[in-house]
Design an enzyme around this catalytic site. Structure first.
Site, PDB file in Angstrom:
ATOM      1  N   GLU A  45     -19.286 -24.473 -36.661  1.00  0.00           N
ATOM      2  CA  GLU A  45     -19.961 -24.384 -37.960  1.00  0.00           C
ATOM      3  C   GLU A  45     -20.317 -22.941 -38.314  1.00  0.00           C
ATOM      4  O   GLU A  45     -21.333 -22.666 -38.965  1.00  0.00           O
ATOM      5  CB  GLU A  45     -21.213 -25.274 -38.007  1.00  0.00           C
ATOM      6  CG  GLU A  45     -20.973 -26.710 -37.649  1.00  0.00           C
ATOM      7  CD  GLU A  45     -19.862 -27.363 -38.444  1.00  0.00           C
ATOM      8  OE1 GLU A  45     -19.538 -26.871 -39.542  1.00  0.00           O
ATOM      9  OE2 GLU A  45     -19.295 -28.360 -37.969  1.00  0.00           O
ATOM     10  N   GLY A  46     -19.496 -22.019 -37.893  1.00  0.00           N
ATOM     11  CA  GLY A  46     -19.740 -20.601 -38.120  1.00  0.00           C
ATOM     12  C   GLY A  46     -20.415 -19.997 -36.916  1.00  0.00           C
ATOM     13  O   GLY A  46     -21.545 -20.357 -36.582  1.00  0.00           O
TER      14      GLY A  46
END
Length: 595
Positions: free
Chosen positions: A441-442
């Site tokens: 998610e980053g």
């Protein structure tokens, strides 16, 4: 195996005493029925499910892992049955829209439930967690027909969802996406391409899996501006909305990975799979970010969940493991040695875990409360203010809580010593499971760039003011209370450094973006330490006021933990400030070929 007991006393403290949850239903009519008593009952039942059903499956699920054969995935023994119990209990619909069968409860409540699930069994939590993000994206950006078809099934858990972004050649840089979409005569599309690292991409829990897929239309402009979002079911729904013909989206393999082994991480091949556009053409990233922003906060809760499990396991072991005598003399002379909890360095590790756990819980729940305000408050100005705050704090929560989760799990291993390194004790699993949270998610480095490059400059600092102003106001009023001096003064000093660092990044980054990039990770951690200091001041102020009704020692422990935080953890802000202000030269001067 590390024991887990849902930390309901502390969860209720944060919800009811720090965040004054009872005011939320009064401010937001959508939550009128979400009384503190109802929420307490929900959390108690969630805690029992996590303790009695999910936690016992965690270690055996890690040992067995998922099984892949000819495009199908079988989850470890007991997981499918646990999921059936989970959806029968209505847990998948907790924060969802009642129009589609959801219970309409605050996302703040769901934050607390997610934390407990992740403490008990992070691999299991991946499946409903992805579905919730999928639900949010369709609910926000889908057509009425898409909502009517997919949302009720996602809400009741009979269908699950995924997010299909990453490809073998692109992860963070989704502008390099090559998956293509070709139009059909009936208005649908055919998808061609391969996606990797797809959590819950294939499994045996449900009758259907709904994929949200980033792909390019034939006329798409280059880069990130040319990406569209599509919904692509594993089985094509028939006229009655039931799973029909098999869609050519197939799991090519599952990853052999470091942790979360009971979560199926899949390579998904789209070989002309039928799909439908979600939202407008070439606007897929804005839709996908609805899902990713939710997911980033959820991943933060994963870090907190792991940290809580590690702390509880380490405390249990430290109370029982006998090694040497206390430095000041035997504390348990009737035993062959003292338990290791008497030793200063063991206490340092345990208190570090505890102080960060409790501070992170308060910070994350505060963000959860503001998320509810941003979505449901009747006043649009209040919604915007809360949305600004959530946007600012999302990268901080995602990065700091996951960094702490991994660090806490490592401290847990250290407390166990050699036994921590052995699989049968379960602590090393927490290290392996926690590691991915800092990546997906980053990555946490990307979160830092998001904070300094996007969030701080927005509206000439409008987002930043949503945090800086209430903290400054609090310091002013709390400074007038003598009993708060030992806590507020260190916070005020660290806050001043954060303000100075923020101004420096804003100015230096304009002239050279590398200056902001070089400072991003350290600045993000500095921001988090100050935010936790603020939450700890609020908590200790309550604890001091209630010291006369402290029958179980809960409030006294809060004060002692706060003292540890301000004396031994917040001072890291000094070195972080020095690092931020050091500039980019020492990072960027070396030519690439010299590495």
């Amino acid at each position: 195996m590390p024991a887990y007991k849902a930390p309901l006393r502390d969860i209720q403290f944060v919800l009811n005493e720090v965040l004054q949850f009872e005011n939320l239903p009064q401010q937001i009519p959508d939550f009128a029925e979400a009384t503190p008593d109802l929420v307490a009952t929900i959390l108690e039942e969630a805690g029992k499910f996590c303790e009695e059903v999910l936690q016992p499956l965690n270690h055996p699920g890690d040992e067995e892992g998922c099984h892949y054969e000819n495009g199908t995935v079988t989850t470890p023994k007991g997981f499918k049955e646990a999921y059936k119990t989970f959806i029968d209990g209505g847990w998948t619909g907790l924060p969802c829209d009642p129009a589609y069968g959801g219970q309409g409860l605050p996302k703040l409540v769901n934050f607390a439930v997610e934390e407990m699930i992740c403490s008990a069994n992070l691999s299991f939590g991946m499946y409903p967690g992805l579905s919730n993000g999928n639900y949010n994206a369709i609910h926000t950006h889908g057509s009425d027909a898409q909502k009517a078809l997919y949302l009720p099934k996602l809400v009741d858990g009979t269908w699950t969802g995924t997010m299909c972004l990453t490809e073998p050649h692109c992860g963070t840089d989704l502008g390099l996406c090559k998956t293509r979409a070709e139009a059909n005569a009936d208005g649908s599309y055919k998808l061609y391409g391969t996606k990797i690292f797809i959590s819950a991409g294939e499994h045996d829990f449900t009758e259907n899996i709904i994929h949200l897929v980033l792909a390019r239309l034939p006329d798409a402009p280059a880069g990130i501006r040319g990406i569209s979002l599509f919904v692509c079911p594993k089985f094509l729904p028939d006229a009655d909305g039931k799973p029909g013909a098999r869609n050519p989206v197939v799991c090519g393999s599952i990853e052999k990975k470091m942790g979360i082994k009971a979560s199926s991480t899949c390579v998904m091949n789209f070989d002309g799979a039928q799909a439908w556009l979600v939202g407008r053409p070439h606007k897929g990233m804005s839709a996908m970010f609805t899902m990713m922003n939710t997911a980033r906060l959820a991943v933060g809760m994963q870090g907190l969940g792991i940290a809580e499990a590690a702390y509880q396991g380490a405390v249990t072991y430290a109370r029982e493991r006998l090694q040497m005598r206390a430095l000041t003399g035997a504390k348990f002379p009737e035993k062959a040695a003292d338990p290791i909890i008497v030793h200063p360095d063991v206490r340092r590790m345990l208190l570090t875990m505890r102080a960060f756990n409790e501070g992170c819980r308060a910070l994350a729940y505060w963000v959860g409360r503001e998320l509810d305000v941003s979505l449901h408050h009747p006043d649009p100005e209040k919604r915007q203010e809360a949305d600004d705050f959530v946007a600012l704090l999302t990268p901080v929560v995602k990065s700091f809580l996951t960094d702490h989760g991994f660090n806490a799990a490592n401290l847990g291993v250290q407390v166990y010593g050699g036994h921590g390194y052995i699989r049968e004790w379960g602590m090393e699993q927490l290290v392996r499971d926690a590691r991915i949270t800092q990546i997906y998610e980053g990555t946490n480095g990307i979160q830092g760039l998001d904070l300094v490059g996007r969030k701080l400059p927005t509206g000439t600092g409008r987002l930043a003011r949503r945090f800086f102003h209430p903290v400054a106001d609090y310091i002013d009023q709390a400074s007038e209370k003598p009993e708060m001096a030992e806590f507020v003064l260190p916070l005020a000093k660290a806050f001043a450094k954060l303000q100075q660092a923020t101004a420096w990044i804003a100015q230096a980054g304009l002239g050279n973006p590398n200056e902001a990039g070089a400072a991003a990770t350290d600045y993000q951690r500095l921001f988090a330490l100050v935010a936790l200091g603020y939450m700890w001041c609020r908590m200790v102020e309550i604890a001091l006021a209630k010291k006369d009704e402290d029958s179980d020692g809960f409030y006294a422990a809060k004060v002692m933990t706060a003292r540890f935080y301000f004396a031994r953890l917040l001072p890291e802000s000094n070195s972080l400030f020095t690092t931020v202000m050091a500039g980019a030269d020492s990072l960027m001067a070396m030519p690439a070929e010299a590495f």
